[in-house]
Scaffold this motif. Structure first.
Motif, mmCIF file in Angstrom:
data_model
loop_
_atom_site.group_PDB
_atom_site.id
_atom_site.type_symbol
_atom_site.label_atom_id
_atom_site.label_comp_id
_atom_site.label_asym_id
_atom_site.label_seq_id
_atom_site.Cartn_x
_atom_site.Cartn_y
_atom_site.Cartn_z
ATOM 1 N N LEU A 1 -7.318 -3.157 -0.108
ATOM 2 C CA LEU A 1 -6.772 -3.684 1.145
ATOM 3 C C LEU A 1 -7.570 -3.231 2.358
ATOM 4 C CD1 LEU A 1 -2.947 -3.184 0.491
ATOM 5 C CD2 LEU A 1 -4.237 -5.321 0.332
ATOM 6 N N THR A 2 -8.051 -1.998 2.325
ATOM 7 C CA THR A 2 -8.800 -1.466 3.468
ATOM 8 C C THR A 2 -10.257 -1.169 3.122
ATOM 9 O OG1 THR A 2 -7.958 0.743 2.901
ATOM 10 C CG2 THR A 2 -6.769 -0.492 4.598
ATOM 11 N N ASN A 3 -10.689 -1.577 1.932
ATOM 12 C CA ASN A 3 -12.075 -1.376 1.520
ATOM 13 C C ASN A 3 -12.981 -2.320 2.317
ATOM 14 O OD1 ASN A 3 -14.578 -1.358 0.180
ATOM 15 N ND2 ASN A 3 -13.637 -1.033 -1.818
ATOM 16 N N PRO A 4 -14.001 -1.799 3.019
ATOM 17 C CA PRO A 4 -14.886 -2.657 3.821
ATOM 18 C C PRO A 4 -15.577 -3.746 3.001
ATOM 19 C CG PRO A 4 -15.243 -0.342 4.339
ATOM 20 C CD PRO A 4 -14.361 -0.375 3.131
ATOM 21 N N LEU A 5 -15.600 -3.587 1.673
ATOM 22 C CA LEU A 5 -16.225 -4.590 0.834
ATOM 23 C C LEU A 5 -15.481 -5.916 0.889
ATOM 24 C CD1 LEU A 5 -18.424 -5.115 -1.362
ATOM 25 C CD2 LEU A 5 -16.732 -4.409 -3.064
ATOM 26 N N PHE A 6 -14.167 -5.854 1.139
ATOM 27 C CA PHE A 6 -13.350 -7.063 1.175
ATOM 28 C C PHE A 6 -13.003 -7.377 2.625
ATOM 29 C CE2 PHE A 6 -12.570 -4.977 -2.903
ATOM 30 C CZ PHE A 6 -12.973 -5.992 -3.771
ATOM 31 N N THR A 7 -13.679 -8.346 3.175
ATOM 32 C CA THR A 7 -13.595 -8.606 4.613
ATOM 33 C C THR A 7 -12.617 -9.706 4.992
ATOM 34 O OG1 THR A 7 -15.449 -10.165 4.485
ATOM 35 C CG2 THR A 7 -15.976 -7.848 4.945
ATOM 36 N N ARG A 8 -12.203 -10.531 4.032
ATOM 37 C CA ARG A 8 -11.336 -11.646 4.407
ATOM 38 C C ARG A 8 -10.503 -12.105 3.212
ATOM 39 N NH1 ARG A 8 -13.778 -16.657 2.995
ATOM 40 N NH2 ARG A 8 -15.833 -16.366 2.029
ATOM 41 N N THR A 9 -9.556 -12.974 3.514
ATOM 42 C CA THR A 9 -8.700 -13.562 2.490
ATOM 43 C C THR A 9 -8.881 -15.073 2.487
ATOM 44 O OG1 THR A 9 -6.816 -13.868 3.977
ATOM 45 C CG2 THR A 9 -6.964 -11.750 2.799
ATOM 46 N N GLU A 10 -8.466 -15.680 1.373
ATOM 47 C CA GLU A 10 -8.458 -17.142 1.278
ATOM 48 C C GLU A 10 -7.265 -17.577 0.436
ATOM 49 O OE1 GLU A 10 -11.903 -18.963 -0.386
ATOM 50 O OE2 GLU A 10 -13.229 -18.390 1.264
ATOM 51 N N ALA B 1 0.802 -1.230 0.000
ATOM 52 C CA ALA B 1 0.000 0.000 0.000
ATOM 53 C C ALA B 1 0.831 1.274 0.000
ATOM 54 C CB ALA B 1 -0.935 0.000 1.216
ATOM 55 N N THR B 2 2.152 1.171 0.025
ATOM 56 C CA THR B 2 2.989 2.371 0.119
ATOM 57 C C THR B 2 2.979 3.152 -1.190
ATOM 58 O OG1 THR B 2 4.962 1.117 -0.511
ATOM 59 C CG2 THR B 2 4.501 1.335 1.849
ATOM 60 N N HIS B 3 3.433 4.391 -1.096
ATOM 61 C CA HIS B 3 3.418 5.287 -2.253
ATOM 62 C C HIS B 3 4.261 4.753 -3.400
ATOM 63 C CE1 HIS B 3 2.390 8.955 0.524
ATOM 64 N NE2 HIS B 3 1.509 7.972 0.609
ATOM 65 N N GLU B 4 5.396 4.130 -3.098
ATOM 66 C CA GLU B 4 6.308 3.677 -4.141
ATOM 67 C C GLU B 4 5.924 2.325 -4.744
ATOM 68 O OE1 GLU B 4 8.626 6.274 -1.274
ATOM 69 O OE2 GLU B 4 7.123 4.676 -1.148
ATOM 70 N N SER B 5 5.039 1.616 -4.107
ATOM 71 C CA SER B 5 4.620 0.307 -4.611
ATOM 72 C C SER B 5 4.073 0.425 -6.027
ATOM 73 C CB SER B 5 3.544 -0.279 -3.693
ATOM 74 O OG SER B 5 2.798 -1.286 -4.340
ATOM 75 N N GLY B 6 4.389 -0.561 -6.865
ATOM 76 C CA GLY B 6 3.881 -0.575 -8.231
ATOM 77 C C GLY B 6 2.524 -1.220 -8.370
ATOM 78 N N ALA B 7 1.873 -1.533 -7.256
ATOM 79 C CA ALA B 7 0.557 -2.179 -7.299
ATOM 80 C C ALA B 7 -0.478 -1.262 -7.944
ATOM 81 C CB ALA B 7 0.098 -2.561 -5.900
ATOM 82 N N ASN B 8 -1.433 -1.861 -8.631
ATOM 83 C CA ASN B 8 -2.549 -1.122 -9.204
ATOM 84 C C ASN B 8 -3.297 -0.374 -8.099
ATOM 85 O OD1 ASN B 8 -5.575 -0.972 -9.977
ATOM 86 N ND2 ASN B 8 -4.601 -1.472 -11.927
ATOM 87 N N ALA B 9 -3.752 0.841 -8.392
ATOM 88 C CA ALA B 9 -4.443 1.659 -7.395
ATOM 89 C C ALA B 9 -5.667 0.952 -6.837
ATOM 90 C CB ALA B 9 -4.842 2.998 -8.009
ATOM 91 N N VAL B 10 -6.370 0.196 -7.677
ATOM 92 C CA VAL B 10 -7.545 -0.540 -7.215
ATOM 93 C C VAL B 10 -7.139 -1.583 -6.187
ATOM 94 C CG1 VAL B 10 -9.404 -2.094 -7.924
ATOM 95 C CG2 VAL B 10 -8.790 -0.140 -9.366
ATOM 96 N N HIS B 11 -6.014 -2.236 -6.422
ATOM 97 C CA HIS B 11 -5.494 -3.238 -5.495
ATOM 98 C C HIS B 11 -5.156 -2.594 -4.148
ATOM 99 C CE1 HIS B 11 -2.608 -6.959 -5.083
ATOM 100 N NE2 HIS B 11 -3.388 -6.797 -4.024
ATOM 101 N N LYS B 12 -4.484 -1.456 -4.194
ATOM 102 C CA LYS B 12 -4.124 -0.761 -2.959
ATOM 103 C C LYS B 12 -5.369 -0.386 -2.159
ATOM 104 C CE LYS B 12 0.220 1.393 -4.531
ATOM 105 N NZ LYS B 12 0.964 2.663 -4.651
ATOM 106 N N GLN B 13 -6.359 0.162 -2.841
ATOM 107 C CA GLN B 13 -7.582 0.597 -2.164
ATOM 108 C C GLN B 13 -8.356 -0.576 -1.576
ATOM 109 O OE1 GLN B 13 -9.453 2.711 -5.359
ATOM 110 N NE2 GLN B 13 -7.906 4.335 -5.376
#
Length: 360
Positions: free
Chosen positions: A256-265, A242-254
């Motif tokens: 991480l803390t989006n309440p829509l995504f509650t868990r991982t598998e 999630a850092t500023h320098e990360s090359g991750a897509n902005a949607v991916h970064k967002q």
């Protein structure tokens, strides 16, 4: 920490190599400049592409850094199962107006060519994922002045890493985001795995080389915990995604803390190998049917994932993330290292003040 590791990183903080465009030179440089150990991910790149990133990173920092390689994979996939999965993915391809990728695009990830580059142009650190190379390879890297590590998800794998001659082992707990670095993909094992604290403790009792802990670590207090369990350092991936320098897509970064995504598998849906990501539509619909077929499934789904990312469709992307994703902080990478180091110091001071636990 061992003296070799101490020379590499003033803070016991390693930025995990995240393939797919996340671990760019700017991220690795920022982490290394702040006293951690930045990493480039050579996975899915050509040997020349890896070399160009190394050159760019060297122009950004004189501090030590690492490069991660994927080990070549054996041919173990059932072609019929891949055919069935490709048929299932046809609807996704039609939706995104693209074709599925070529499942036979290669299985060794250009490993030998990349290794040749790293022997001709040595870097401070090289790590390996999905297995451990032979003793001759590790000895060649050692003679070149390179410190070597390999991932292990069990004590037996850690023992194989030590016997091959690696300088240290990365103990990857089941909490970790992205691909599990198992040496052999065993479909019968399902999604079982050890948590990072248990794994570190068991590996410390199995091998004599330093252990770097990985898996769901997002705070300095968690770094203190794995150090107390016997690790020499902690490797963090999702925290740096999630850092500023990360090359991750902005949607991916967002996400991480989006309440829509509650868990991982852990899922095979995107690549055919167990990897932890945020649960989205693609994972739910296709995960139960994905075969154990890496890298065939990875190649099949690559155009789908690329189209989803380009259109900002979080429900069709591979949103790799560890279990601690909700604790991600959007900071410059160097500042994150400083914050983690301060949190680690505070946690260590608290532990020293209460060595027997709180009074009652």
């Amino acid at each position: 920490m061992s003296s070799a590791l101490t020379d590499l990183l003033p803070h016991p903080i390693v930025q995990a190599p995240m393939a797919g465009g996340v671990s760019v030179p700017q991220l690795a440089a920022a982490v290394s400049e702040a006293g951690g150990l930045g990493f480039l991910a050579a996975g899915y790149k050509t040997a020349d592409g890896m070399y160009q990133e190394i050159k760019q990173l060297r122009s950004l920092t004189r501090r030590p850094f690492g490069v991660n390689l994927f080990m070549p994979q054996p041919e173990s996939a059932d072609p019929a199962a891949v055919d069935v999965y490709a048929h299932q993915l046809a609807g996704e391809a039609a939706w995104h107006e693209t074709e599925l990728g070529d499942r036979d695009s290669g299985r060794d990830d250009g490993h030998d060519a990349k290794l040749a580059v790293l022997l001709d142009n040595p870097v401070p650190v090289v790590s390996f994922h999905f297995g451990v190379p032979g003793a001759d390879v590790l000895e060649s890297l050692r003679r070149a002045g390179t410190f070597t590590l390999a991932t292990a998800t069990t004590p037996d794998e850690a023992l194989a890493v030590e016997r091959a001659g690696a300088d240290a082992v990365i103990a990857q707990g089941v909490e970790a985001g992205g691909h599990q670095g198992t040496h052999r993909d065993n479909p019968e094992a399902g999604c079982a795995g050890l948590g990072v604290l248990t794994l570190v403790s068991q590996i410390r009792e199995t091998v004599n080389i330093p252990v770097v802990a990985a898996g769901g670590i997002m705070r300095g207090s968690q770094i203190a915990a794995v150090l107390a369990a016997g690790a020499a350092a902690a490797q963090l991936g999702t925290a740096f995604l999630a850092t500023h320098e990360s090359g991750a897509n902005a949607v991916h970064k967002q996400a991480l803390t989006n309440p829509l995504f509650t868990r991982t598998e852990l899922t095979r849906a995107f690549t055919g190998r167990p990897a932890r990501g945020l649960v989205n539509r693609f994972l739910r619909e296709h995960g139960p049917y994905a075969p154990a077929a890496y890298p065939e499934v990875h190649h099949l789904t690559a155009p789908l994932r690329k189209k989803a990312a380009a259109s900002g469709d979080a429900q069709g992307m591979a949103l790799w993330a560890g279990q601690g994703h909700r604790q991600a902080r959007e900071l410059p990478a160097g500042q994150l290292v400083e914050v983690l180091a301060a949190e680690l110091e505070a946690a260590s001071t608290a532990l020293s003040a209460h060595p027997k636990g709180p009074s009652r």
